[in-house]
Motif scaffolding. Structure first.
Motif, PDB file in Angstrom:
ATOM      1  N   LYS A   1     109.711 -37.155  12.761  1.00 22.35           N
ATOM      2  CA  LYS A   1     108.512 -36.923  11.900  1.00 22.35           C
ATOM      3  C   LYS A   1     107.315 -37.906  12.064  1.00 22.35           C
ATOM      4  O   LYS A   1     107.670 -38.931  12.113  1.00 22.35           O
ATOM      5  CB  LYS A   1     108.924 -36.729  10.190  1.00 22.35           C
ATOM      6  CG  LYS A   1     110.141 -35.622  10.060  1.00 22.35           C
ATOM      7  CD  LYS A   1     109.428 -34.646   9.959  1.00 22.35           C
ATOM      8  CE  LYS A   1     110.274 -33.267   9.677  1.00 22.35           C
ATOM      9  NZ  LYS A   1     109.600 -32.033   9.664  1.00 22.35           N
ATOM     10  N   LYS A   2     106.136 -37.563  11.614  1.00 19.74           N
ATOM     11  CA  LYS A   2     105.185 -38.681  11.785  1.00 19.74           C
ATOM     12  C   LYS A   2     104.250 -38.043  10.932  1.00 19.74           C
ATOM     13  O   LYS A   2     103.694 -36.689  10.769  1.00 19.74           O
ATOM     14  CB  LYS A   2     104.551 -38.473  13.103  1.00 19.74           C
ATOM     15  CG  LYS A   2     103.049 -39.503  13.262  1.00 19.74           C
ATOM     16  CD  LYS A   2     102.651 -39.557  14.726  1.00 19.74           C
ATOM     17  CE  LYS A   2     101.830 -40.841  14.852  1.00 19.74           C
ATOM     18  NZ  LYS A   2     101.377 -41.067  16.538  1.00 19.74           N
ATOM     19  N   ARG A   3     103.586 -38.920   9.987  1.00 19.61           N
ATOM     20  CA  ARG A   3     102.570 -38.620   9.014  1.00 19.61           C
ATOM     21  C   ARG A   3     101.167 -39.478   9.355  1.00 19.61           C
ATOM     22  O   ARG A   3     101.458 -40.764   9.755  1.00 19.61           O
ATOM     23  CB  ARG A   3     102.954 -38.843   7.402  1.00 19.61           C
ATOM     24  CG  ARG A   3     104.088 -37.915   7.328  1.00 19.61           C
ATOM     25  CD  ARG A   3     104.632 -38.440   5.803  1.00 19.61           C
ATOM     26  NE  ARG A   3     105.771 -37.358   5.243  1.00 19.61           N
ATOM     27  CZ  ARG A   3     106.917 -37.255   5.682  1.00 19.61           C
ATOM     28  NH1 ARG A   3     107.378 -38.263   6.798  1.00 19.61           N
ATOM     29  NH2 ARG A   3     107.858 -36.347   5.414  1.00 19.61           N
ATOM     30  N   GLU A   4      99.909 -39.000   9.010  1.00 20.78           N
ATOM     31  CA  GLU A   4      98.789 -39.785   9.242  1.00 20.78           C
ATOM     32  C   GLU A   4      97.757 -39.300   7.991  1.00 20.78           C
ATOM     33  O   GLU A   4      97.891 -38.082   7.439  1.00 20.78           O
ATOM     34  CB  GLU A   4      98.110 -39.419  10.492  1.00 20.78           C
ATOM     35  CG  GLU A   4      97.986 -37.832  10.935  1.00 20.78           C
ATOM     36  CD  GLU A   4      97.086 -37.913  11.980  1.00 20.78           C
ATOM     37  OE1 GLU A   4      97.130 -38.971  12.857  1.00 20.78           O
ATOM     38  OE2 GLU A   4      96.602 -36.871  12.552  1.00 20.78           O
TER      39      GLU A   4
ATOM     40  N   GLU B   1      95.014 -31.009  19.418  1.00 18.94           N
ATOM     41  CA  GLU B   1      95.434 -30.923  20.963  1.00 18.94           C
ATOM     42  C   GLU B   1      95.869 -32.080  21.469  1.00 18.94           C
ATOM     43  O   GLU B   1      96.847 -32.125  22.228  1.00 18.94           O
ATOM     44  CB  GLU B   1      94.155 -30.115  21.562  1.00 18.94           C
ATOM     45  CG  GLU B   1      93.695 -28.754  21.340  1.00 18.94           C
ATOM     46  CD  GLU B   1      92.710 -28.208  21.744  1.00 18.94           C
ATOM     47  OE1 GLU B   1      91.935 -28.993  22.802  1.00 18.94           O
ATOM     48  OE2 GLU B   1      92.040 -27.282  21.547  1.00 18.94           O
ATOM     49  N   GLN B   2      95.165 -33.315  21.285  1.00 23.19           N
ATOM     50  CA  GLN B   2      95.584 -34.718  21.810  1.00 23.19           C
ATOM     51  C   GLN B   2      97.039 -35.019  21.258  1.00 23.19           C
ATOM     52  O   GLN B   2      97.922 -35.478  21.864  1.00 23.19           O
ATOM     53  CB  GLN B   2      94.507 -35.538  21.307  1.00 23.19           C
ATOM     54  CG  GLN B   2      95.019 -36.916  21.591  1.00 23.19           C
ATOM     55  CD  GLN B   2      94.765 -37.129  23.416  1.00 23.19           C
ATOM     56  OE1 GLN B   2      93.930 -36.586  23.964  1.00 23.19           O
ATOM     57  NE2 GLN B   2      95.839 -37.923  23.862  1.00 23.19           N
TER      58      GLN B   2
ATOM     59  N   GLY C   1     103.249 -35.073  22.351  1.00 19.87           N
ATOM     60  CA  GLY C   1     104.494 -34.773  21.562  1.00 19.87           C
ATOM     61  C   GLY C   1     104.627 -34.484  20.217  1.00 19.87           C
ATOM     62  O   GLY C   1     105.754 -34.647  19.577  1.00 19.87           O
ATOM     63  N   TRP C   2     103.484 -34.237  19.518  1.00 24.27           N
ATOM     64  CA  TRP C   2     103.530 -33.977  18.310  1.00 24.27           C
ATOM     65  C   TRP C   2     102.903 -32.704  17.668  1.00 24.27           C
ATOM     66  O   TRP C   2     101.750 -32.462  18.026  1.00 24.27           O
ATOM     67  CB  TRP C   2     102.705 -35.390  17.662  1.00 24.27           C
ATOM     68  CG  TRP C   2     103.633 -36.529  17.571  1.00 24.27           C
ATOM     69  CD1 TRP C   2     103.271 -37.462  18.192  1.00 24.27           C
ATOM     70  CD2 TRP C   2     104.818 -36.926  16.915  1.00 24.27           C
ATOM     71  NE1 TRP C   2     104.050 -38.615  18.455  1.00 24.27           N
ATOM     72  CE2 TRP C   2     104.737 -38.159  17.517  1.00 24.27           C
ATOM     73  CE3 TRP C   2     105.432 -36.265  15.913  1.00 24.27           C
ATOM     74  CZ2 TRP C   2     106.232 -38.979  16.976  1.00 24.27           C
ATOM     75  CZ3 TRP C   2     107.051 -37.175  15.429  1.00 24.27           C
ATOM     76  CH2 TRP C   2     106.994 -38.352  16.101  1.00 24.27           C
TER      77      TRP C   2
ATOM     78  N   ARG D   1     108.359 -33.725  16.140  1.00 26.09           N
ATOM     79  CA  ARG D   1     108.413 -34.112  17.716  1.00 26.09           C
ATOM     80  C   ARG D   1     108.783 -32.854  18.459  1.00 26.09           C
ATOM     81  O   ARG D   1     109.519 -31.980  17.919  1.00 26.09           O
ATOM     82  CB  ARG D   1     109.672 -35.061  17.772  1.00 26.09           C
ATOM     83  CG  ARG D   1     109.875 -35.378  19.345  1.00 26.09           C
ATOM     84  CD  ARG D   1     108.594 -36.310  19.951  1.00 26.09           C
ATOM     85  NE  ARG D   1     108.787 -37.563  19.358  1.00 26.09           N
ATOM     86  CZ  ARG D   1     107.731 -38.310  19.999  1.00 26.09           C
ATOM     87  NH1 ARG D   1     106.944 -38.074  20.829  1.00 26.09           N
ATOM     88  NH2 ARG D   1     107.927 -39.490  19.540  1.00 26.09           N
ATOM     89  N   ILE D   2     107.820 -32.652  19.462  1.00 27.10           N
ATOM     90  CA  ILE D   2     108.026 -31.528  20.278  1.00 27.10           C
ATOM     91  C   ILE D   2     107.928 -32.124  21.680  1.00 27.10           C
ATOM     92  O   ILE D   2     107.578 -33.097  21.821  1.00 27.10           O
ATOM     93  CB  ILE D   2     106.960 -30.407  20.157  1.00 27.10           C
ATOM     94  CG1 ILE D   2     105.665 -30.912  20.456  1.00 27.10           C
ATOM     95  CG2 ILE D   2     107.050 -29.819  18.775  1.00 27.10           C
ATOM     96  CD1 ILE D   2     104.630 -30.012  20.337  1.00 27.10           C
ATOM     97  N   GLU D   3     108.151 -31.260  22.757  1.00 25.07           N
ATOM     98  CA  GLU D   3     107.920 -31.458  24.199  1.00 25.07           C
ATOM     99  C   GLU D   3     106.466 -31.697  24.448  1.00 25.07           C
ATOM    100  O   GLU D   3     105.534 -30.699  24.017  1.00 25.07           O
ATOM    101  CB  GLU D   3     108.632 -30.584  24.925  1.00 25.07           C
ATOM    102  CG  GLU D   3     108.302 -30.903  26.617  1.00 25.07           C
ATOM    103  CD  GLU D   3     108.831 -29.614  27.200  1.00 25.07           C
ATOM    104  OE1 GLU D   3     108.472 -29.689  28.630  1.00 25.07           O
ATOM    105  OE2 GLU D   3     109.558 -29.023  26.894  1.00 25.07           O
TER     106      GLU D   3
END
Length: 290
Positions: free
Chosen positions: A3-6, A23-24, A29-30, A44-46
């Motif tokens: 997981k990632k938060r911003e 898109e970036q 991978g997010w 997280r994704i490929e």
């Protein structure tokens, strides 16, 4: 880390910048999972190349417990054309597409501008208008108190910081409204002439600045009030503010989770908020009068 938060870096009016950013993130991978007003959550994704499209749907509300039939129809139509819903934030719908050259969801800029304006009128514009009017009312009350007894007003050190708080919030709210309507005027003109949505410069620095300054002024006004009334009463004021703000947020979330309609949610929240304020005020007065 899965997981990632911003903190959101762009205004919701900077649609092109937001889409490029998403898109970036996908290339790194997010994938966007949740888009709150300030904090955006990814999982997280490929890593892959994706296209994102942000669309505004005016006929919905952030407090709607479930998507309306019209909104669900829109989602289904978009999915049939390859656009899948990534996240929703009120009227803002964020879709992604893994095709190389997908057909755009919205092909005419004036429709996009119209949908954004209809969405903003019922949310952002109303919010900042109410905040601006409230700030003007509070400033008027402060001016009346100062004119009736300037010595007493100045003796309460918190009054100066409270005045500064409302001045900053008033300027900030006016700035937000001016910023939006300047964008809307320009966007309409550009859409009619060039068929390209006008993207404004970032307003984030100004927003962070005035909100931060307002919080600092409010903090010092509370400290001054605590010093004037005594630590015990000052603590009650802080508790009152915390309970009121936290209570409103919690109540809306609970009602939404219980599938209460947006209209009823707003009405119930307002009533409960008024009751909380009355109870807290009576409690503070009771302690002061002892």
């Amino acid at each position: 880390m899965e997981k990632k938060r911003e903190i959101s870096k762009y205004s919701i009016l900077q649609i092109g910048k937001l889409e490029e950013h998403l898109e970036q993130m996908a290339q790194e991978g997010w994938m966007l999972e949740k888009a709150d007003s300030l904090i955006w959550t990814y999982h997280r994704i490929e890593a892959k190349q994706m296209h994102f499209s942000i669309v505004f749907f005016p006929k919905t509300h952030a407090l709607d417990p479930e998507p309306s039939e019209q909104l669900q129809t829109m989602w289904d139509f978009c999915e049939q054309t390859g656009w899948k819903l990534a996240a929703q934030s009120g009227q803002m719908q964020i879709f992604y597409n893994e095709e190389a050259n997908p057909v755009p969801i919205e092909t005419e800029a004036w429709i996009q501008v119209k949908n954004i304006h209809e969405s903003m009128k019922g949310s952002v514009v109303v919010t900042y208008t109410i905040l601006l009017l409230n700030a003007l009312l509070q400033l008027g009350m402060q001016a009346t108190q100062f004119m009736s007894n300037s010595i007493f007003w100045l003796a309460g050190g918190y009054n100066v910081f409270l005045l500064m708080t409302w001045v900053v919030l008033g300027i900030g709210s006016a700035g937000e409204l001016i910023y939006y309507y300047a964008w809307y005027r320009k966007a309409k003109k550009v859409a009619e002439e060039e068929e390209v949505l006008f993207l404004p410069k970032s307003f984030r620095g100004f927003r962070i600045g005035y909100l931060g300054l307002a919080m600092v002024c409010l903090f010092f006004s509370i400290l001054g009030l605590a010093d004037s009334l005594g630590g015990k009463y000052g603590l009650m004021v802080v508790l009152w503010s915390t309970v009121t703000i936290g209570g409103v947020f919690l109540i809306t979330r609970i009602l939404k989770a219980r599938k209460v309609s947006a209209k009823r949610n707003i009405i119930i929240t307002c009533i409960i908020s008024i009751v909380i304020c009355v109870v807290m005020c009576m409690s503070i007065v009771a302690f002061v009068m002892r």
